[in-house]
Scaffold this active site. Structure first.
Site, PDB file in Angstrom:
ATOM      1  NE  ARG A 133      -3.995  -1.999   0.439  1.00 27.79           N
ATOM      2  CZ  ARG A 133      -4.107  -3.040  -0.395  1.00 27.79           C
ATOM      3  NH1 ARG A 133      -3.266  -3.168  -1.402  1.00 27.79           N
ATOM      4  NH2 ARG A 133      -5.048  -3.937  -0.207  1.00 27.79           N
ATOM      5  NE  ARG A 179      -6.904  25.081  -3.431  1.00 29.17           N
ATOM      6  CZ  ARG A 179      -6.317  25.218  -2.271  1.00 29.17           C
ATOM      7  NH1 ARG A 179      -4.990  25.213  -2.189  1.00 29.17           N
ATOM      8  NH2 ARG A 179      -7.029  25.375  -1.178  1.00 29.17           N
ATOM      9  CD  GLU A 181      -6.731  16.441   3.559  1.00 27.09           C
ATOM     10  OE1 GLU A 181      -6.640  17.650   3.812  1.00 27.09           O
ATOM     11  OE2 GLU A 181      -6.833  15.996   2.404  1.00 27.09           O
ATOM     12  CD  GLU A 211       6.400  35.903   3.837  1.00 31.71           C
ATOM     13  OE1 GLU A 211       7.079  35.231   3.038  1.00 31.71           O
ATOM     14  OE2 GLU A 211       6.893  36.523   4.789  1.00 31.71           O
TER      15      GLU A 211
END
Length: 188
Positions: free
Chosen positions: A45, A72, A128, A147
């Site tokens: 995995r 993105r 996640e 920033e």
């Protein structure tokens, strides 16, 4: 989370035998695990480990959602999203992280937060876990962008955001899930 019996868990469980570090960057931590499948056969995995994240559906008193438009890079697109951000390494207070991200990205603070649950964006390859919140009682302040953070903040009527989701104009999974959960929560 829906309950899974111990018997079913044991029947489906994959067991880690060893781990090889592939890459450990600032955000991405990629490992390759050798595992044993439920039938005893070996497999591998590849997993991207992640500290976790938060997202917030900020709803104004006028029924608008504070939305963001942000470029993105992986998709080469500007997409619509709700305020969100990753947990810092070792950070465990999801509520504080959600309040921080809302303030930093939009300038808004909220009097009320409601936890909407978790989303696992891509559970086959990514660890996640995103904690979703709804925020009301908003008060406008000043943004505190990082920033390297560039985004456009826009108020959009709640129903228009739902329509944008249903018309595939908002492909972001956390935004889709959190907004639709907030809509269902508020319609109770």
């Amino acid at each position: 989370m829906a309950e899974i019996s111990k018997e079913l868990y044991e029947k489906l469980k994959e067991t880690k035998v060893s781990r090889e570090e592939i890459f450990n960057g600032n955000i991405v931590h990629l490992v390759k695990d050798n595992i044993t499948l439920p039938d005893g056969n070996p497999a591998t995995r590849e997993v991207c480990l992640h500290n976790g994240a938060v997202c917030v559906v900020p709803i104004t008193d006028d029924g608008e959602i504070i939305m963001e438009r942000q470029f993105r890079y992986p998709f080469g697109e500007v997409i619509w999203e709700i305020p969100a951000g990753k947990l810092d390494k070792g950070e465990t207070d999801e509520f504080s992280a959600a309040a921080r991200e809302l303030r930093e990205e939009t300038g808004y603070t909220a009097e009320n937060y409601h936890f909407l649950g978790y989303i696992y964006p891509s559970p086959a390859i990514l660890s996640e876990k995103i904690a979703m919140y709804m925020a009301t009682g908003l008060c406008k302040g000043e943004q505190e962008l990082d920033e390297d953070e560039f985004l456009d903040v826009v108020k959009v009527p709640f129903d228009e955001v739902v329509n944008m989701i249903m018309e595939n104009k908002i492909p972001d999974g956390k935004t889709q899930t959190a907004v639709l959960k907030a809509k269902l929560f508020l319609s109770k």
